[in-house]
Design an enzyme around this catalytic site. Structure first.
Site, PDB file in Angstrom:
ATOM      1  N   CYS A 255      38.962  17.091   3.959  1.00 58.70           N
ATOM      2  CA  CYS A 255      40.332  17.163   3.944  1.00 58.70           C
ATOM      3  C   CYS A 255      41.190  17.640   2.646  1.00 58.70           C
ATOM      4  O   CYS A 255      41.309  18.898   2.438  1.00 58.70           O
ATOM      5  CB  CYS A 255      41.185  16.069   4.432  1.00 58.70           C
ATOM      6  SG  CYS A 255      40.870  15.922   6.188  1.00 58.70           S
ATOM      7  N   VAL A 256      41.208  16.868   1.783  1.00 60.93           N
ATOM      8  CA  VAL A 256      41.979  16.868   0.356  1.00 60.93           C
ATOM      9  C   VAL A 256      41.362  18.438  -0.516  1.00 60.93           C
ATOM     10  O   VAL A 256      42.377  19.000  -0.974  1.00 60.93           O
ATOM     11  CB  VAL A 256      41.914  15.871  -0.407  1.00 60.93           C
ATOM     12  CG1 VAL A 256      42.962  15.955  -1.739  1.00 60.93           C
ATOM     13  CG2 VAL A 256      42.688  14.814   0.529  1.00 60.93           C
TER      14      VAL A 256
END
Length: 419
Positions: A255-256
Site C-alpha cells: 500500500c504505502v
C-alpha cells in the site's frame, strides 16, 4: 473471490463464515494446494478457520476457471503494481475477462484492488461489458470497495474495520452495501466509485507523506546531534492537531510505497497535468532510506576501524512490518542487498519468514536470531522489530547495534545507536 492473498483469503473466509458458499480462485496452484490441505499461507487466517469453513462445504479453493460458473457475487482482489512508475492494471483486466466470461444478468461484481479514480467504471466495467455483452448498471451491478487489510494487526481486522462501499449507480451501491453488511460491523456508503477510489489513495498518501517528513527530519536531527526520538516523544504530548509518526528503514507492503504513486500518476493525467510535488518528494525520501541505513552501517564500521567490504552484518527482520512475514516492497530487503553489494557478509534473521520465501535474496543467509549470531557480527541492524526477538540477549551479545526502529532505547546500552 478472485485472488487468495492477503486481501482475498480473509474476505473469502469471512464470507464463508457469514453463510455464503465461496469459491476462492487463484492462479497460484501451489497456494491452492495448501488451502485444499487446510493450511493457511498467511498469518491473518488460521489453519483452523480454513478447516472449519471447508468442512462446512462453504469454502472451495480452486485454480479452475469453470468453477466460477453460476456466481451471484464476484469480488476481485488482485495485485495492482507499478511498472516503471505507471499503474499496471493487467491483473484487474485479466480478472475482468475471467469474471465476464461467467457474468449473468443481476449478478454483482466488486473491485477491492487499489487503483486511481475511474478504474472501476472505465477499466473493469469496459472489460466486463466487452466480455459478457451486458451493460453495467442496467444488466449487472458493479461496485468498488477498497481493501483496508493491515497484515498482522490483531486489533483492526476485516470484520471490525469500517468498510467503504460504492457503486456505478444507485442499485449497484445498494447491492454492494447489502453484501458487505453481512460481513462487517460497519458499512460506509460513498456515492460514486471515483470518490471511493480517491479515498483509498488518500489514506495511504497521508501515511507516506508523514513518514517521508519524519524520515527527513530524523536525518537532519542526527546530523545536528539532536535526539529525534526524544523530540518526537515531546511533540506527541500535544493532545490536539498532531499525530506522531516514527522514522524507519523506509516504507513497505503493497500500500504505502505504491498507492500514493497511483494518485501522483493520475494527477498528471488530468487536464491541468499538474504534478503532485508533495507525493513525489515523499516517495523519493522514503525510497532513499535503505541507502541511508547502509551508509550509517558503513560509518559505524569506519569508527571501529573496519571497512564494509568483508564485514559481517546481522540483519534482524526482513518483513516490512513487525508480526508478519510479508516481504512485499520491504525496505529491509533493500538494506540487505545494498550491504551485500558493498562486499559485506550479510546474515538475516526473521522468525516470520521461511527459507523458501527468502530464496530471492541471493548471497544472503537466513539464520536464527541467537546470541552466537549477534556476537559474531560486526554490526547488528534491527530493521524490523518483531515481538519474538529476545532483545536483551541479542543486545548484550552484540558489539554494535544500529536500532532502526527505536525499539531498544529503553535498554540503555552504550553500544546501541539510534538511526
Amino acid at each position: 473471490m478472485i485472488g487468495q492473498g492477503y486481501v482475498g483469503l480473509p474476505l473469502s473466509v469471512r464470507a464463508a463464515q457469514a453463510g455464503y458458499r465461496c469459491i476462492g480462485f487463484d492462479h497460484d496452484e501451489r497456494r491452492i494446494a495448501l488451502l485444499r490441505e487446510w493450511i493457511s499461507p498467511i498469518e491473518d487466517v488460521s489453519d483452523d478457520q480454513i478447516a472449519a469453513v471447508s468442512a462446512a462445504d462453504r469454502y472451495h479453493p480452486t485454480a479452475r476457471h469453470e468453477d466460477l460458473a453460476g456466481f451471484d457475487v464476484a469480488v476481485i482482489a488482485v495485485p495492482t503494481p507499478l511498472t516503471a512508475g505507471v499503474p499496471d492494471l493487467s491483473y484487474v483486466e485479466s480478472a475482468g475477462r475471467l469474471v465476464g466470461k461467467y457474468l449473468r444478468p443481476g449478478a454483482l461484481v466488486i473491485l477491492e484492488s487499489t487503483s486511481y479514480p475511474g478504474t472501476t467504471r472505465t477499466v473493469l466495467g469496459r472489460v466486463l461489458e466487452e466480455q459478457s455483452g451486458l451493460t453495467a448498471g442496467s444488466d449487472f451491478h458493479l461496485g468498488y470497495s477498497p481493501e483496508r487489510i493491515d497484515p498482522g494487526n490483531p486489533h483492526h481486522r476485516l470484520d471490525n474495520t469500517p468498510k467503504l462501499v460504492s457503486g456505478v449507480d444507485e442499485w449497484s451501491l445498494r447491492a454492494a452495501e447489502r453484501f458487505y453488511t453481512d460481513l462487517v460491523a460497519e458499512v460506509v456508503t460513498v456515492g460514486r466509485c471515483e470518490e471511493a477510489e480517491l479515498a483509498k489513495t488518500i489514506e495511504n498518501t497521508f501515511r507516506a507523506v508523514n513518514i517521508g517528513l519524519v524520515n527527513e527530519l530524523a536525518e537532519i536531527a542526527h546530523a545536528a546531534g539532536i535526539d529525534f526520538a526524544a523530540a518526537m516523544d515531546a511533540a506527541a504530548t500535544k493532545p490536539f492537531g498532531f499525530m506522531a509518526f516514527r522514522p524507519g528503514t523506509g516504507v513497505g507492503g503493497h500500500c504505502v510505497p505504491v498507492d500514493p504513486m497511483f494518485l501522483a500518476w493520475w494527477a498528471r493525467q488530468q487536464k491541468t497535468g499538474k504534478p503532485s510535488e508533495m507525493i513525489e518528494l515523499a516517495d523519493r525520501i522514503n525510497r532513499s532510506r535503505p541507502a541511508y541505513v547502509a551508509e550509517r552501517v558503513t560509518q559505524l564500521l569506519a569508527e571501529a576501524g573496519r571497512a564494509v567490504a568483508g564485514a559481517r552484518i546481522l540483519l534482524l527482520g526482513l518483513a516490512y512490518k513487525p508480526g508478519t512475514g510479508d516481504l512485499r516492497e520491504s525496505p529491509a530487503r533493500e538494506v540487505a542487498r545494498l550491504l551485500y553489494a558493498s562486499g559485506a557478509t550479510v546474515r538475516a534473521a526473521d522468525p516470520m519468514v521461511s527459507d523458501l520465501e527468502a530464496v530471492a535474496l541471493d548471497g544472503i543467509a537466513l539464520v536464527d536470531a541467537n546470541e552466537d549470531e549477534a556476537a559474531a557480527a560486526d554490526v547488528v541492524v534491527l530493521a524490523t522489530a518483531h515481538p519474538a526477538f529476545d532483545y536483551a540477549a541479542l543486545v548484550s551479545s552484540a558489539a554494535t547495534v544500529l536500532d532502526c526502529c527505536g525499539r531498544l532505547r529503553g535498554l540503555g546500552a552504550q553500544h546501541v545507536v539510534q538511526l
